[in-house]
Design a protein around this motif. Structure first.
Motif, short mmCIF file in Angstrom:
data_model
loop_
_atom_site.label_atom_id
_atom_site.label_comp_id
_atom_site.label_asym_id
_atom_site.label_seq_id
_atom_site.Cartn_x
_atom_site.Cartn_y
_atom_site.Cartn_z
N GLU A 23 20.47 68.14 1.74
CA GLU A 23 20.29 69.34 2.57
C GLU A 23 21.58 69.84 3.20
N MET A 24 22.69 69.12 3.04
CA MET A 24 23.94 69.54 3.65
C MET A 24 25.11 69.02 2.81
N PRO A 25 26.18 69.82 2.62
CA PRO A 25 27.34 69.35 1.86
C PRO A 25 27.97 68.12 2.51
N PRO A 26 28.54 67.22 1.71
CA PRO A 26 29.01 65.93 2.23
C PRO A 26 30.11 66.02 3.28
N ILE A 27 31.15 66.82 3.04
CA ILE A 27 32.26 66.88 4.00
C ILE A 27 31.81 67.51 5.31
N LEU A 28 30.96 68.51 5.23
CA LEU A 28 30.42 69.14 6.44
C LEU A 28 29.60 68.14 7.25
N MET A 29 28.83 67.31 6.57
CA MET A 29 28.02 66.31 7.27
C MET A 29 28.90 65.34 8.05
N VAL A 30 30.00 64.90 7.44
CA VAL A 30 30.90 63.98 8.13
C VAL A 30 31.56 64.67 9.32
N ALA A 31 31.87 65.96 9.19
CA ALA A 31 32.48 66.71 10.29
C ALA A 31 31.55 66.71 11.50
N PHE A 32 30.26 66.96 11.28
CA PHE A 32 29.29 66.93 12.39
C PHE A 32 29.14 65.52 12.94
N ARG A 33 29.16 64.53 12.06
CA ARG A 33 29.06 63.14 12.51
C ARG A 33 30.18 62.80 13.48
N TYR A 34 31.43 63.13 13.10
CA TYR A 34 32.56 62.81 13.96
C TYR A 34 32.58 63.67 15.22
N GLY A 35 32.10 64.90 15.11
CA GLY A 35 32.00 65.74 16.30
C GLY A 35 31.08 65.13 17.34
N LEU A 36 29.94 64.60 16.90
CA LEU A 36 29.00 63.96 17.82
C LEU A 36 29.57 62.67 18.39
N VAL A 37 30.26 61.89 17.55
CA VAL A 37 30.89 60.66 18.03
C VAL A 37 31.93 60.97 19.10
N VAL A 185 35.28 74.01 4.70
CA VAL A 185 35.37 75.45 4.43
C VAL A 185 36.18 75.71 3.17
N LEU A 186 37.32 75.00 3.03
CA LEU A 186 38.21 75.25 1.91
C LEU A 186 37.69 74.65 0.60
N ILE A 187 37.10 73.46 0.66
CA ILE A 187 36.68 72.77 -0.55
C ILE A 187 35.24 73.10 -0.93
N GLU A 188 34.36 73.08 0.06
CA GLU A 188 32.94 73.29 -0.22
C GLU A 188 32.51 74.75 -0.06
N GLY A 189 33.37 75.56 0.57
CA GLY A 189 33.05 76.96 0.76
C GLY A 189 31.86 77.20 1.67
N VAL A 190 31.71 76.35 2.70
CA VAL A 190 30.55 76.48 3.59
C VAL A 190 30.69 77.72 4.47
N THR A 191 29.57 78.24 4.87
CA THR A 191 29.50 79.36 5.80
C THR A 191 28.51 79.01 6.91
N TRP A 192 28.35 79.90 7.88
CA TRP A 192 27.41 79.64 8.96
C TRP A 192 25.98 79.50 8.42
N THR A 193 25.69 80.22 7.34
CA THR A 193 24.37 80.13 6.72
C THR A 193 24.10 78.72 6.20
N THR A 194 25.15 78.05 5.71
CA THR A 194 25.00 76.67 5.23
C THR A 194 24.53 75.77 6.35
N VAL A 195 25.06 76.00 7.55
CA VAL A 195 24.71 75.17 8.70
C VAL A 195 23.27 75.46 9.15
N THR A 196 22.93 76.72 9.28
CA THR A 196 21.60 77.08 9.80
C THR A 196 20.49 76.77 8.81
N SER A 197 20.81 76.67 7.53
CA SER A 197 19.78 76.39 6.53
C SER A 197 19.58 74.90 6.28
N ALA A 198 20.36 74.05 6.93
CA ALA A 198 20.22 72.60 6.74
C ALA A 198 18.87 72.12 7.26
N GLY A 199 18.25 71.20 6.53
CA GLY A 199 16.94 70.70 6.92
C GLY A 199 17.02 69.55 7.91
#
Length: 293
Positions: A23-37, A185-199
């Motif tokens: 439900e979420m690209p891998p690098i983006l998921m790690v970014a949120f993980r470290y942000g919460l930590v 953003v550079l590798i996976e090309g994520v946008t704000w829509t990618t974040v809001t559409s995560a399950g």
């Protein structure tokens, strides 16, 4: 029981991450993980005097390289395969210590390294991979590269010297989160829509990794290392990949193939040999008696 509980949390992490990656690209998921930590560990965010650049280096090697490669690799293989393949970080650490610090290996530990690597090759399918057998070699290679990055980061941490564990983790999280966000953003090309559409599973995975794996897991583990001998705890760390394989097969209905089970056993035995057998003491050169040629 605490040590078993920590390894249970670490083993379950592979299955949880696998569900979240759907439900979420891998690098983006790690970014949120470290942000919460970083948010949780703010009270321990003390300035590392004279060591900031070294900490920044660890945040790149461990926070960005290791986890970006690791999670991208997990997205393409079974959780049980990832749980075993990443264990080659232990032989890699032993090899780097031998190269950089002249730590001795001995024939038993050298054999353990070869056995562990051979097990991962078998998991990847070896020569049969091109015919559809075993795991995807490309994603297994990413996990092996992630394991090597972890080994390099261990050497970096060793060279940093004395610094509080929570302080180090807080700085790594704070510095790695923006690196991962930009990389996503550079590798996976994520946008704000990618974040809001995560399950839901994506956010459950983020919270689980930050709290159960990092804050609880490493916090308890480092506490135990201060109270008990390393030789008592390290054997229990082999439970994490074992639990990872079990959860992958039971919870995710992954196939229990010969390559996975036999290759996994080879890798775990090799890692156990490297971890549990003490390296031979370096040979001492006896001084020559006075008057000797």
């Amino acid at each position: 029981m605490l040590a078993v509980g920590v390894n249970l949390a670490w083993g379950l992490n592979f299955a949880v991450v696998k569900l979240g990656l759907a439900e979420m690209p891998p690098i983006l998921m790690v970014a949120f993980r470290y942000g919460l930590v970083a948010l949780v560990l703010i009270p321990w965010l003390k300035w590392p005097k004279g060591k900031f650049l070294q900490v920044l280096g660890v945040s790149f090697t461990l926070g960005f390289l290791h986890f970006a490669l690791m999670f991208t690799g997990v997205s393409g293989v079974d959780a049980s395969v990832a749980a075993i393949a990443v264990q080659v970080q232990v032989p890699f650490s032993a090899l780097l210590a031998y190269i950089l610090f002249r730590d001795t290996l001995g024939w038993r530990r050298t054999g353990g390294i070869a056995l562990a690597i051979g097990g991962v090759v078998l998991i990847a399918g070896g020569p049969n991979a091109v015919h559809g057998g075993g795991a995807d070699p490309f994603y297994v290679t990413l996990i092996i590269m992630a394991a090597f990055a972890w080994a390099v980061s261990s050497i970096q941490v060793k060279r940093i010297g004395t610094i509080g564990t929570l302080t180090l983790n807080a700085w790594i999280a704070l510095l790695a989160a923006p690196q991962l966000a930009v990389g996503s953003v550079l590798i996976e090309g994520v946008t704000w829509t990618t974040v809001t559409s995560a399950g839901w599973w994506a956010w459950i995975a983020v919270v689980y990794m930050a709290l159960a794996v990092t804050v609880f897991g490493y916090g308890i583990w480092y506490h135990l290392l201060q109270r008990y001998q390393v030789s008592q705890l390290i054997p229990l760390s082999l439970l994490a990949p074992t639990f990872g394989v079990i959860f992958g097969i039971v919870l995710l209905d992954e196939a229990a193939t010969f390559e996975k089970l036999f290759g996994g056993a080879m890798t775990l035995v090799g890692v156990a040999v490297v971890t549990l057998i003490k390296p031979p003491a370096p040979k001492e050169t006896l001084p020559k008696p006075e008057g000797a040629a």
